[in-house]
Design an enzyme around this catalytic site. Structure first.
Site, PDB file in Angstrom:
ATOM      1  CB  SER A  17      -1.068  -0.192   1.208  1.00  0.00           C
ATOM      2  OG  SER A  17      -2.217   0.699   0.734  1.00  0.00           O
ATOM      3  CG  HIS A  52      -5.873  -2.553   0.732  1.00  0.00           C
ATOM      4  ND1 HIS A  52      -4.927  -2.091  -0.349  1.00  0.00           N
ATOM      5  CD2 HIS A  52      -5.228  -1.782   1.673  1.00  0.00           C
ATOM      6  CE1 HIS A  52      -3.874  -1.468  -0.059  1.00  0.00           C
ATOM      7  NE2 HIS A  52      -4.201  -1.181   1.131  1.00  0.00           N
TER       8      HIS A  52
HETATM    9  C1  GTR Z   1      -5.493   4.453   1.935  1.00  0.00           C
HETATM   10  C2  GTR Z   1      -4.733   5.253   0.629  1.00  0.00           C
HETATM   11  C3  GTR Z   1      -4.010   4.491  -0.405  1.00  0.00           C
HETATM   12  C4  GTR Z   1      -3.162   3.450   0.412  1.00  0.00           C
HETATM   13  C5  GTR Z   1      -3.807   2.860   1.689  1.00  0.00           C
HETATM   14  C6  GTR Z   1      -2.883   2.128   2.774  1.00  0.00           C
HETATM   15  O1  GTR Z   1      -6.020   5.285   2.659  1.00  0.00           O
HETATM   16  O2  GTR Z   1      -5.798   6.198   0.274  1.00  0.00           O
HETATM   17  O3  GTR Z   1      -3.564   5.223  -0.897  1.00  0.00           O
HETATM   18  O4  GTR Z   1      -1.835   4.193   0.727  1.00  0.00           O
HETATM   19  O5  GTR Z   1      -4.414   3.921   2.625  1.00  0.00           O
HETATM   20  O6  GTR Z   1      -1.601   2.693   2.775  1.00  0.00           O
HETATM   21  O7  GTR Z   1      -3.309   1.236   3.348  1.00  0.00           O
END
Ligand code: GTR
Length: 411
Positions: free
Chosen positions: A251, A392
């Site tokens: 991420s 995610h």
């Molecule tokens: C989210 C963000 C993403 C990603 C994610 C993370 O809120 O919008 O760009 O980086 O976090 O790091 O888990």
């Protein structure tokens, strides 16, 4: 009832892992992607076609790198920082005797300012020679990667031991003959727009956002700096094969691993796990998270110049396939998750596919297709890609494929 409906809606969004803004504004419809033309990867600023490795290395790559530094991730001063290492732990019977656990306090000093990072490592005991190591920063503090009671908690976290253990299959990594090195990413920049003063940027005389020039690096640059500084330490460790460091980030740290991999050629393999906008995903597609959204919600991540492209992606002088290409000819793995639409899996895939043009100059295979592979079916060449089922996250499926990829290229 009037109040209950929006509350229920927000609750449903949070259950689904959606941000309120995400649910409202983001585009996920391929037919609504505004028309775009990607900057030509293999064409120099003065319009010359790049057809050889020499032209790539001597002309085109040196054009692209400073654009990413000045317009996207930001630069850090090259000033020398004094570094010292203190071994706090070196235990040969960790993980039921299968691993050696080391904990090293790294102290950075410059102009009377001092910052500390705590490195946690596990190295396989069954390998008697120097080992390749996965370097992967953690989000919640060293103590959260395992229930091991002897992990020293990271300075900026009081989260419980083993809190994120599902993301860290230590036995699998050790059994496969790899070491693992991790640091809580807050040690380099506590991830908040109000915490510049505690970050390593203070070493360079940048204790607040206002001190930083428009092309100056902020949190992502600070984390990338941290990845390189940990590699400096690994080069001194006699049990580690520093020519085989696999840099991995998830991420926001996936964005960081790509930037660190582009700027520091010592990393042998680079892995981007669901890095999304400002990572592997093409900015011009504007699917899921956009440049405007990321710069507004996380103003401390990229350099200030990047904000110029809020809602003006077509004016960006680069796009993210060119960042991935900067990692060539080293092995590169880009991974997505099907339900992580916020990161735009297709945009991550396409930029990995387009970066292949540069690998081809080296006589190497990139993804060799621009058709998205079916889920859970990795495409593995010098560039690899998978889109796994699920959300995610970092899962065993991800790790198993990264280990296999490292075996392919390092063993
Ligand atoms: C989210 C963000 C993403 C990603 C994610 C993370 O809120 O919008 O760009 O980086 O976090 O790091 O888990």
């Amino acid at each position: 009832m009037k109040q209950i409906v929006p509350i229920l809606f927000l609750f449903a969004c949070s259950l689904l892992g959606l941000h309120a803004q995400e649910a409202g504004e983001a585009n996920y419809d391929e037919s609504k992607i505004p028309p775009y033309t990607l900057p030509a990867l293999l064409e120099t600023a003065n319009g010359q076609k790049v057809t050889t490795v020499q032209q790539w290395e001597q002309t085109r790559r040196p054009e692209l790198l400073p654009i990413f530094a000045g317009q996207v991730y930001g630069k850090l001063p090259a000033d020398k920082v004094d570094v010292s290492y203190k071994k706090l732990d070196d235990n040969h019977s960790a993980l039921d005797g299968s691993a050696t656990r080391k904990q090293i306090e790294i102290t950075f000093t410059r102009n009377g300012v001092e910052r500390k990072a705590l490195l946690l490592m596990y190295l396989p005991n069954h390998i008697k020679t120097k080992v390749p190591v996965f370097l992967h920063f953690n989000f919640q503090g060293n103590q959260t990667v395992s229930a091991d009671p002897d992990i020293i908690p990271s300075q900026y976290s009081d989260l419980p031991r083993g809190n994120q253990a599902s993301r860290w299959p230590l036995e699998k990594i050790i059994d496969a003959g790899y070491g693992l090195a991790t640091v809580h990413y807050f040690d380099f920049f506590p991830d908040s727009k109000d915490r510049y003063a505690e970050s390593i940027l203070a070493l360079f005389g940048y204790p607040s956002e206002g001190d930083i020039p428009a092309d100056g690096g902020q949190a992502i640059a600070a984390w990338a700096w941290g990845y390189s500084r940990v590699l400096d330490y690994l080069e001194t460790d006699r049990q580690v094969d520093a020519s085989k460091i696999i840099l991995m980030g998830h991420s926001r740290l996936g964005k960081t691993s790509l930037w660190a991999g582009a700027t520091d050629p010592r990393f042998a393999i680079v892995i981007s796990n669901e890095s999304g906008c400002g990572g592997a995903a093409l900015s011009r597609r504007q699917v899921g998270e956009t440049v405007n959204r990321i710069n507004n919600v996380f103003p401390h991540w990229f350099c200030k110049n990047f904000r110029r492209y809020n809602k003006k992606e077509n004016e960006l002088p680069v796009d993210q396939h060119e960042l991935l290409a900067l990692i060539a000819p080293r092995p590169l793995y880009v991974a997505s998750a099907e339900e992580d639409r916020w990161s735009d899996p297709k945009g991550e895939f396409l930029s990995a596919a387009y970066a292949g043009e540069v690998y081809k100059l080296y006589g190497m295979k990139g993804l060799e297709t621009t058709t998205m592979p079916t889920v859970n079916t990795p495409v593995v060449n010098r560039i690899a890609y998978h889109n796994r089922t699920g959300m995610h996250d970092v899962t065993d499926f991800d790790w198993e494929n990264y280990i296999r990829f490292a075996d392919k290229w390092l063993k």
